[in-house]
Enzyme design. Sequence first.
Site, short mmCIF file in Angstrom:
data_model
loop_
_atom_site.label_atom_id
_atom_site.label_comp_id
_atom_site.label_asym_id
_atom_site.label_seq_id
_atom_site.Cartn_x
_atom_site.Cartn_y
_atom_site.Cartn_z
N HIS A 38 9.89 0.10 9.09
CA HIS A 38 9.03 -0.99 9.29
C HIS A 38 9.40 -1.80 8.06
O HIS A 38 9.71 -3.10 7.91
CB HIS A 38 7.60 -0.66 9.32
N ASP A 53 0.83 -1.15 -0.03
CA ASP A 53 -0.20 -0.03 0.03
C ASP A 53 0.82 1.16 0.11
O ASP A 53 0.79 2.15 1.15
CB ASP A 53 -0.89 0.00 1.31
#
Length: 324
Positions: free
Chosen positions: A247, A14
């Site tokens: 991340h 995303d």
Amino acid sequence: MTTPEPRLLILDTDPGVDDAMAILLAANSPEVRLLGLTTVYGNVPTALATANALRLLEMAGLEQDVVVAQGAARSLKAGTDMERIADFVHGADGFGDISLPPPKGAAADCSAAEFIVRACRQHPGRVTILALAPLTNIAQALMLDPQLGEKWESLVILGGAFFVNGNVNPAAEANIFGDPDAADLVLGSTSNLRILGLDVTTQCKMSGQEIEELKGRGRYGTFVRDISQFYLGFHREWHDIDAIYLHDPTAMVAVLWPELFTWQRGAVRVATDGVTRGHTVMDASPKGFHGDHGWAAPRPRVEVALGIDSSAVVTLIRERLTAA
């Protein structure tokens, strides 16, 4: 001595600032060959995630070789609720509002779930899937083929907060919170997966000064520096650090070099309602439990990352993002 063939890789994504880092890291890694980018909501709405995936492939010169397949726009049980979109973290365009031109290409005419199933059937035992977003597409793929977990080489999931607080609330990490029903389904489908969450990714950071030093370095350094400014501002305001968490690129490193992580095997469940919605609970105990509860049915034991060589991981991320 023959050079091993690159691992086949699908990124479910995303994009997103740190997703962009992971995708460009993959593009700069000869150990893998990108088959496709499948898109889903999260950091941005799904249609924008698709446009950003196309932009990144054009930047990497891979637009002719890598499929982009658009996926779910809503969670499995969305109802009438709007999905949580993290534009306050990544900017309205997902790339720190740097106003890139529209992509030239277009997505494939199949869904993300269909593409994942087809790729795993065409290359049995050879495809690694790195899931960097809510797990709706992966759950839908498993609904199309419940034996899919036996056909991929590996599924690596970025998500969860096992023994630390979450980042959308004290209980939950963003990707799992985005579709906890899908996450519980996926984590109960097969033992052939690994998951790493905030327990390890928050140990991997790049400082404001290190971000500035990316400018002019390698093929992607300036782009990564530019898109990271909005993201850095969010971290300064909400985390009180002059740095960003890495991340998604950390998850990409877990695909390339899993030996840099400490993995523990256990069953995982995801809370799907209440104040703990999205919370990942790991059962690493060898004992059983009496009574009627949600752990009574057998759950596959998966590998959860609970330790990391963060210095080595951050060094590898920086080197791959600034390589020629």
